[in-house]
Motif scaffolding. Structure first.
Motif, PDB file in Angstrom:
ATOM      1  N   VAL A   1       1.059  -1.647   0.384  1.00  0.00           N
ATOM      2  CA  VAL A   1      -0.188  -0.194  -0.155  1.00  0.00           C
ATOM      3  C   VAL A   1       1.190   1.440   0.449  1.00  0.00           C
ATOM      4  O   VAL A   1       0.696   2.303  -0.569  1.00  0.00           O
ATOM      5  N   LEU A   2       1.799   1.261   1.267  1.00  0.00           N
ATOM      6  CA  LEU A   2       2.892   3.136   0.967  1.00  0.00           C
ATOM      7  C   LEU A   2       3.446   2.679  -0.195  1.00  0.00           C
ATOM      8  O   LEU A   2       4.066   3.256  -0.539  1.00  0.00           O
ATOM      9  N   ALA A   3       4.039   1.447  -1.203  1.00  0.00           N
ATOM     10  CA  ALA A   3       4.833   1.938  -2.254  1.00  0.00           C
ATOM     11  C   ALA A   3       3.522   2.453  -3.658  1.00  0.00           C
ATOM     12  O   ALA A   3       4.338   3.236  -3.990  1.00  0.00           O
ATOM     13  N   ILE A   4       2.700   1.807  -3.450  1.00  0.00           N
ATOM     14  CA  ILE A   4       2.108   2.619  -4.159  1.00  0.00           C
ATOM     15  C   ILE A   4       1.769   4.156  -4.130  1.00  0.00           C
ATOM     16  O   ILE A   4       1.907   4.917  -5.406  1.00  0.00           O
ATOM     17  N   GLY A   5       1.497   5.056  -2.793  1.00  0.00           N
ATOM     18  CA  GLY A   5       1.758   6.297  -3.095  1.00  0.00           C
ATOM     19  C   GLY A   5       3.343   6.662  -3.192  1.00  0.00           C
ATOM     20  O   GLY A   5       3.361   8.756  -3.287  1.00  0.00           O
ATOM     21  N   GLN A   6       3.786   6.107  -3.579  1.00  0.00           N
ATOM     22  CA  GLN A   6       5.651   6.519  -3.054  1.00  0.00           C
ATOM     23  C   GLN A   6       5.214   7.555  -4.399  1.00  0.00           C
ATOM     24  O   GLN A   6       5.220   7.679  -5.912  1.00  0.00           O
ATOM     25  N   VAL A   7       5.970   8.688  -4.260  1.00  0.00           N
ATOM     26  CA  VAL A   7       6.752   9.649  -5.163  1.00  0.00           C
ATOM     27  C   VAL A   7       8.723   9.954  -5.852  1.00  0.00           C
ATOM     28  O   VAL A   7       8.975  10.057  -7.350  1.00  0.00           O
ATOM     29  N   ASP A   8       8.709   8.383  -4.684  1.00  0.00           N
ATOM     30  CA  ASP A   8      10.830   8.586  -5.417  1.00  0.00           C
ATOM     31  C   ASP A   8      10.665   7.066  -5.869  1.00  0.00           C
ATOM     32  O   ASP A   8      10.197   6.501  -5.546  1.00  0.00           O
TER      33      ASP A   8
END
Length: 526
Positions: A311-318
């Motif tokens: 889930v956190l991977a989906i929201g990353q910008v880097d």
């Protein structure tokens, strides 16, 4: 040739190479790179020669070496490999020369973003060789104290690689990595020291009269359940930090964001495997009863890592942080397979360690090539790359598809084995974990679409495609990913005997198929 001290030589070669590289003139950068690459290639060839002589049907630990190191405390220089340790050493020595080849230019060794200072070439390559020696040692050690020494020794080169060659916030990331790792190491050290009087009693009862840290002897200890639980926790916490598992994973995204992309291949592709390797080797086999006691909680944290990381991977910008969070999710699968206590689950977990190393290694190498060109790791700074650099985009696609475990690529077989092996004993965790497969498709395909697809961004106009050197660095990894995707059996043949020994030690057997009426649940007739 099995009497030859292969493992000691493999540890010594990169250390000697690091010293030689350090002694070369700083101005002779090309010579430094060539010397370091030559040493790493020699180590890889020697390892493959050794591996070719490994007999999966022979003794569990082969290429044994055992010499007294600190006799007063029962510490040996004891080395040996079983199937799991062997494949992880092979993974390490294959990745190191490819990382060096990918890191040939100065920009590749920088943090990739706003790092103006020129770095010492020979220092970087000497640190990579030192790290290679520590990686081989940690997988080869069959003395628990020696394992701990290599476990901690890995921190030194990694700390300096992040802190000296990383991005703008490299000092913060390096210190955070070091503090987390030292905390885990200190907890494990207490457990290691605690083993000595217990082993002393066990060995004395056998008539020898002194303690030991030899793995083969420690597995014979009869530890009371309460003590075993505390010792298990001491080892497990250190390995969970190293793995990394939620909630002790937060050092990894920061380290990934600030690390040089090439070195990051080794940090995530190999070093983190020490955590899951330690769980399989030491937690389960030294403390089998405590491992069963902790299994429900560990499975819960494994599933949490799978879902939370995805889930956190989906929201990353880097880009680098995104791949780091995907690794948190993938390590959840590995831990799930280990504690499923089935042959399929543990074989899948061991295979996953290898496949994840190659899959994530390919992703980080390609991302590193992109950062060198664009001088940015932000996803929003890309777009339409496939129009400007089609070979780079195609390589990124294959590496990304392996990250979502596409059938035909290496991680699929390992992930399938983990889920199948877990489902036969723990159905609810297995079912929940399958959501990670769906989420993986989202974060990988969305990352590809945002960077490679769409109209060509002005920033990528004129972006050059992969050079011959870069193709040589990433092509072997992609070839291995495809080969293991279609034919993983040779690696499984090496891994499976060790997994069977682990299951015997924890006194577990694969669940028998349940029979309903005249037809088995799996569809086969009795």
């Amino acid at each position: 040739m099995k009497d030859f001290p292969w493992l000691s030589v493999l540890i010594a070669l990169p250390l000697v190479g690091a010293v030689l590289v350090s002694a070369l003139p700083r101005a002779r950068e090309t010579l430094v790179k060539q010397a370091a690459l030559a040493v790493s290639v020699v180590v890889a060839i020697a390892t493959l020669v050794m591996a070719s002589q490994f007999d999966p049907d022979g003794a569990r630990f082969q290429y044994d070496e055992k010499y007294w190191w600190i006799k007063q405390f029962g510490v040996h220089w004891a080395l040996g490999v079983d199937g799991v340790a062997l494949v992880l050493i092979v993974l390490s020595v294959i990745l190191v020369p490819l990382v060096m080849l990918a890191s040939w230019s100065e920009d590749d060794r920088s943090g990739g973003v706003d790092v103006p200072a020129k770095r010492s070439v020979k220092t970087y390559f000497a640190l990579l060789l030192t790290l290679e020696a520590a990686m081989i040692g940690v997988f080869a050690a069959t003395d628990v104290f020696l394992f701990y020494v290599f476990f901690e020794a890995m921190l030194i080169p990694v700390y300096f690689i992040i802190g000296y060659f990383g991005g703008p916030q490299r000092s913060y990331a390096a210190v955070k990595f070091l503090l987390y790792s030292l905390l885990g190491g200190m907890i494990m050290l207490v457990a290691v020291i605690w083993l000595y009087p217990l082993s002393n009693k066990a060995v004395s009862d056998g008539g020898v009269g002194h303690g030991t840290f030899l793995f083969s002897e420690l597995t014979k200890m009869d530890v009371d359940p309460t003590t075993a639980k505390w010792l298990f926790l001491g080892f497990f916490v250190a390995f969970a930090i190293k793995a990394p598992m939620v909630p002790v994973h937060t050092w990894l995204p920061d380290a990934a964001q600030q690390s040089p992309p090439g070195a990051l291949v080794l940090i995530v592709g190999v070093l983190d495997k020490v955590g899951t390797y330690g769980m399989l080797r030491f937690c389960l086999e030294l403390f089998p009863g405590a491992s069963k006691w902790a299994t429900p909680v560990v499975l819960g944290f494994a599933v949490l890592s799978i879902i939370y990381g995805a889930v956190l991977a989906i929201g990353q910008v880097d880009l680098k942080r995104l791949i780091a969070y995907t690794s948190v999710s993938h390590f959840g699968f590995i831990v799930l397979g280990i504690f499923a206590m089935t042959s399929q689950g543990q074989s899948g977990a061991a295979l996953y360690m290898v496949n994840h190393g190659f899959s994530t290694g390919a992703l980080f190498l390609v991302v590193g090539f992109m950062i060198v060109r664009r001088r940015s790791a932000r996803i929003g700074d890309y777009g339409g790359v496939q129009k400007a650099a089609p070979v780079l985009a195609g390589t990124f696609l294959v590496a990304g598809l392996s990250g979502l475990s596409l059938p035909g690529l290496a991680p699929f077989a390992s992930e399938f084995l983990v889920l199948t092996g877990t489902f036969t004993r723990y159905r609810v965790p297995a079912v929940i974990a399958t959501a990670g497969v769906v989420l993986a498709a989202i974060y990988i395909l969305w990352m590809y679409q945002r960077t490679m697809g769409g109209p060509k961004a002005e920033a990528v106009e004129g972006m050059r495609d992969l050079s011959a050197r870069e193709k040589w660095a990433v092509a072997p990894i992609l070839a291995i990913i495809v080969a293991l995707g279609f034919f993983p059996q040779p690696v499984l043949n090496v891994i499976n005997p060790s997994v069977k020994q682990t299951l015997v030690r924890v006194d577990e057997r694969d669940p028998a198929p349940k029979i309903t009426g005249n037809v088995a649940e799996n569809g086969a007739r009795p």
